[in-house]
Design a protein around this motif. Structure first.
Motif, mmCIF file in Angstrom:
data_model
loop_
_atom_site.group_PDB
_atom_site.id
_atom_site.type_symbol
_atom_site.label_atom_id
_atom_site.label_comp_id
_atom_site.label_asym_id
_atom_site.label_seq_id
_atom_site.Cartn_x
_atom_site.Cartn_y
_atom_site.Cartn_z
ATOM 1 N N ILE A 95 14.791 -4.628 14.328
ATOM 2 C CA ILE A 95 13.974 -5.409 13.432
ATOM 3 C C ILE A 95 13.246 -4.409 13.373
ATOM 4 O O ILE A 95 12.905 -3.380 13.837
ATOM 5 C CB ILE A 95 13.698 -6.373 13.592
ATOM 6 N N ALA A 96 12.483 -3.644 11.854
ATOM 7 C CA ALA A 96 11.616 -2.684 11.401
ATOM 8 C C ALA A 96 11.054 -3.318 10.944
ATOM 9 O O ALA A 96 11.177 -4.399 9.571
ATOM 10 C CB ALA A 96 12.721 -0.978 11.844
ATOM 11 N N LYS A 97 9.699 -2.032 10.482
ATOM 12 C CA LYS A 97 9.281 -2.240 9.041
ATOM 13 C C LYS A 97 8.656 -1.173 8.221
ATOM 14 O O LYS A 97 9.112 0.129 8.956
ATOM 15 C CB LYS A 97 7.940 -2.798 9.785
ATOM 16 N N LEU A 98 9.085 -1.153 7.154
ATOM 17 C CA LEU A 98 9.416 -0.139 5.998
ATOM 18 C C LEU A 98 7.581 0.423 5.334
ATOM 19 O O LEU A 98 6.902 -0.391 4.733
ATOM 20 C CB LEU A 98 9.680 0.075 4.716
ATOM 21 N N VAL A 99 7.446 1.463 6.457
ATOM 22 C CA VAL A 99 5.851 2.052 6.090
ATOM 23 C C VAL A 99 6.028 3.182 5.056
ATOM 24 O O VAL A 99 6.177 4.230 5.607
ATOM 25 C CB VAL A 99 5.645 2.108 7.388
ATOM 26 N N PRO A 100 4.743 3.128 4.222
ATOM 27 C CA PRO A 100 4.367 4.313 2.931
ATOM 28 C C PRO A 100 3.897 5.590 4.135
ATOM 29 O O PRO A 100 3.593 5.025 5.325
ATOM 30 C CB PRO A 100 3.215 3.345 2.706
ATOM 31 N N GLN A 101 4.053 6.375 2.927
ATOM 32 C CA GLN A 101 3.802 7.448 3.524
ATOM 33 C C GLN A 101 2.263 8.423 3.124
ATOM 34 O O GLN A 101 2.431 8.482 1.912
ATOM 35 C CB GLN A 101 4.688 8.720 3.833
ATOM 36 N N LYS A 102 1.806 8.662 3.605
ATOM 37 C CA LYS A 102 0.646 9.527 2.992
ATOM 38 C C LYS A 102 0.866 10.838 3.277
ATOM 39 O O LYS A 102 1.738 11.681 3.742
ATOM 40 C CB LYS A 102 -0.692 9.504 3.518
ATOM 41 N N GLY A 103 0.621 11.958 2.126
ATOM 42 C CA GLY A 103 -0.005 13.114 1.782
ATOM 43 C C GLY A 103 0.428 13.626 0.500
ATOM 44 O O GLY A 103 -0.129 12.416 -0.362
ATOM 45 N N LYS A 104 0.180 15.025 -0.311
ATOM 46 C CA LYS A 104 0.259 15.265 -1.212
ATOM 47 C C LYS A 104 2.075 15.304 -2.293
ATOM 48 O O LYS A 104 2.592 15.192 -1.592
ATOM 49 C CB LYS A 104 0.065 16.679 -1.392
ATOM 50 N N GLY A 105 1.901 14.681 -3.117
ATOM 51 C CA GLY A 105 3.165 13.876 -3.452
ATOM 52 C C GLY A 105 3.790 12.465 -3.034
ATOM 53 O O GLY A 105 3.205 12.106 -2.129
ATOM 54 N N TYR A 106 4.890 12.223 -3.854
ATOM 55 C CA TYR A 106 5.192 11.089 -3.186
ATOM 56 C C TYR A 106 5.699 11.268 -2.083
ATOM 57 O O TYR A 106 6.626 12.110 -1.745
ATOM 58 C CB TYR A 106 5.688 10.228 -4.388
#
Length: 730
Positions: A95-106
């Motif tokens: 089981i895993a979670k999908l984590v958004p990433q921060k930074g410049k651009g997508y």
């Protein structure tokens, strides 16, 4: 008093009488009773030929993860004893979670696995030269020890699996946020196998919203590649064969890319070598033959000898973007440090990769080239070469007009017409005046039935001026053509064109004038056209035993890599594998006769021996060494169904070659093909000779047409090549 023996017969008669009396007393309406419900139809795991799992929903309450699923066979029959069957050798869930990433651009979101272990290197397993790279690493994993103890049978074919892992009681790992966040998309993965049988192997996943336990759309998940579209273009899914190379790993249990993603995470690495096992980093490094890990129990996996048959610079060689592709396919264009660093940096540290990338490219290119917003091209510059070449291939074609050919033997003049189509130009220009072209060669091979035994001629159209033209139809008269072929002999023509292309306009460009011109031109494969020297229509074509499209599955149809690495022979000047290559690469070509059979230039010998790694040069590390990503015995890797008929081989001459001990010898057509893979073994040679063929026999032994191999070994026959080899037609 005499005793009465109330035997079985008497009991039956007595019971029938009582029953009859009872029924008579109750009366009868004369109607049959209604049918009862059908009993459940089910199977044991042991009786099923295959297993199919559907994960229905998932529940997470107080950190406890419960997965509900259905298990059936291929016909939809319920499997009822998964929780008790002793042959279940594999059952693991992750089981895993999908984590958004921060930074410049997508930046593409990344999977963070809840089940992880901290692994220290085993000193004895550190490969030489990696001592300074070894260190304690995190590795994502799955729950695989509980197996059937965690299963509950809810109904026939319906099961639930309750994880031992509790999301509220996870051991903290420095640098890794393992907080359960019900607002994020989660993925459950399952691997299941029974009886050590890959036909009973399941890899599946379920992407869901924890708040509902129900599936989310593909757009809310992250599925970058399709196994079938991307990987199985080259690689084999023949998982049953013991030694054939195939994409099934970790004890022949794992093959689904979606399952791979949640263990091969951005933070996972190999402790003995320090190599990241991030999926993108690992795949890139393996295909560029620059990856080594110590692996399980120190087993070294060294991929330095991998050969990649396409353009490494072109992401689309693997990242196929079609209507059938998953929605997230396009997001590979948005960078992650490890994915980009796998080619652009020698470091595995994201901070160092960032520094390296900025040093190399800042000032030379715009920041948006890498730091792109979602939906914008991003790393699309990686396949501008390929797109420009594809556009050229789609818009331009040149081919011989078969019925236009004539030959004046007295004047040694060959007359013919060619038809040029160019959808990008208002008026079509003859090849000699088209400054975008670096090559336009008309190849003429004489003798379709005997594999061009009478040789070939090349006409360089860039050096020829048409005598007339009309809306893309150009007429030519070429002098000095000494042709001895019969005027009615069925022959073959093909034009191969090379066009310079520009990465900025993504179109053909006048050679040398592009603002960002590709280093190698587009190779435009012409149509194979049967003809004869008397202009006959509907000339019999040479048999077709391979398709350009099949070759392009691995070689991608672009033929030349951007940086001059892996490339097709002859710099892409001859690339129509359906008939052009055979004009030179045939049994009668003299350059091959001084070599052993597996080293011969004959196309049917060369291609088989090359892809099977049987050529002597390959054994010695010569330039032709390749790593074939499928089982070389699976003829369907290169041949379409119907192409293994062995028809029309009766007129093909023997392949003359040299044996180290016997000197000049020859092999009949089918025999030459067989020994190119199987070798010149006594048993094979004896069998070939007994069936009218020649193998290692003196030159002149073979009588064309005397081979009877097709009687038993043609496709569809009792011992056809499609039956005695592991052939899997798609």
């Amino acid at each position: 008093m005499k005793r009465f023996n109330f035997n079985t017969t008497a009991k039956a008669v007595f019971s029938a009488g009582i029953l009859s009396f009872a029924l008579a007393g109750c009366g009868s309406d004369g109607k049959d009773g209604e049918d009862g419900p059908d009993g459940p139809i089910s199977l044991s795991v042991g009786k099923a030929s295959s297993l199919h799992v559907t994960i229905n929903n998932t529940d997470i309450t107080d950190g406890v993860i419960k997965v509900n699923f259905t298990l059936e066979d291929a016909n939809g029959v319920a499997i009822t004893d998964l929780d008790t069957y002793p042959g279940v050798d594999t059952l693991g869930l992750g089981i895993a979670k999908l984590v958004p990433q921060k930074g410049k651009g997508y930046k593409t979101p990344q999977w963070v696995n809840y089940n992880n272990k901290v692994v220290v290197p085993v000193q004895a397993e550190i490969p030489p030269g990696y001592e300074d790279k070894a260190g304690t690493k995190i590795q994502a994993t799955i729950e695989s020890s509980c197996k059937q103890d965690c299963l509950t049978s809810e109904a026939p074919g319906q099961y639930s699996y309750t994880f031992n892992l509790n999301l509220n009681n996870l051991e903290p790992i420095e640098g890794l946020d393992l907080t359960y966040d019900e607002t994020l998309t989660h993925r459950v993965t399952m691997e299941l196998r029974a009886d050590q049988n890959t036909n009973k192997l399941v890899n599946t996943h379920f992407d869901f919203a924890p708040t509902t336990g129900e599936a989310v759309s593909e757009e809310e998940s992250r599925i970058v590649n399709s196994l079938e579209q991307s990987c199985l273009r080259c690689h084999s899914d023949d998982y049953d064969h013991a030694w054939a190379p195939k994409l099934i790993l970790h004890g022949d249990k794992r093959f689904a890319l979606e399952n791979c993603q949640v263990c091969h995470t951005s933070y996972s690495a190999d402790p003995e070598t320090g190599s990241p096992i991030d999926f993108a980093y690992m795949a890139h490094k393996i295909h560029k033959s620059d990856y080594l890990i110590a692996g399980y129990k120190g087993s070294v996996h060294d991929y330095s000898k991998v050969t990649f048959p396409a353009d490494l610079y072109d992401c689309q060689a693997c990242h196929q973007d079609t209507e059938q592709s998953p929605p997230d396919t396009d997001n590979f264009k948005h960078h992650t440090a490890l994915a980009c660093g796998s080619c652009h940096s020698g470091s595995t540290d994201p901070a160092q990769i960032k520094s390296d990338m900025h040093e190399k490219y800042m000032g030379a290119t715009d920041c948006s080239t890498c730091h792109a917003d979602q939906g914008t091209p991003g790393a699309a510059h990686h396949f501008t070469d390929a797109v420009a070449k594809q556009n050229a291939q789609d818009s331009y074609s040149a081919s011989l007009v078969a019925k236009s050919v004539s030959y004046d033997m007295a004047k040694q003049e060959l007359s013919f017409d060619i038809k040029v189509i160019d959808t990008n130009e208002k008026s079509v220009t003859s090849p000699d005046l088209d400054a975008r072209l670096s090559q336009s060669n008309l190849m003429l091979g004489f003798g379709n039935n005997d594999d061009f035994e009478l040789g070939y001629k090349k006409v360089e159209l860039l050096k020829q001026t048409p005598t007339s033209s009309n809306e893309g139809l150009f007429s030519y008269v070429v002098s000095g053509m000494d042709l001895t072929a019969d005027a009615t002999l069925p022959s073959t023509a093909v034009i191969t064109t090379k066009m310079c292309v520009d990465r900025d306009t993504l179109q053909g460009v006048v050679c040398g004038s592009g603002t960002d011109e590709a280093r190698s031109p587009a190779t435009i494969v012409g149509e194979i056209v049967p003809f004869d020297l008397s202009g006959t229509e509907n000339v019999t074509a040479r048999r077709q035993v391979v398709s350009n499209e099949t070759c392009a599955n691995c070689h991608d149809g672009k033929y030349l890599s951007k940086f001059g690495g892996t490339k097709i022979k002859h710099d892409g000047s001859y690339t129509n594998f359906e008939g052009e290559c055979q004009m030179c690469h045939n049994a009668t070509y003299s350059r091959g006769s001084s070599k052993t059979i597996v080293e011969h230039i004959d196309f049917k010998v060369r291609i088989h021996a090359l892809h099977a790694n049987k050529r002597d040069g390959q054994e010695a590390g010569g330039e032709d060494r390749i790593t074939f990503p499928s089982h070389y015995g699976n003829c369907a890797t290169c041949h379409d169904k119907g192409q293994l008929s062995m028809k029309n081989l009766g007129e093909v001459p023997a392949t003359q070659t040299t044996d180290p001990e016997l000197g000049r010898v020859e092999f009949s057509p089918t025999a030459a093909t067989c020994v190119s893979c199987h070798g010149v073994k006594e048993s094979i040679v004896a069998h070939i000779r007994s069936e009218g063929g020649a193998a290692n026999d003196p030159v002149g032994t073979y009588v064309p047409g005397s081979e009877t191999c097709a009687t038993c070994h043609a496709e569809g026959k009792a011992f056809g090549v499609d039956k005695v080899h592991p052939v899997i037609f798609k």
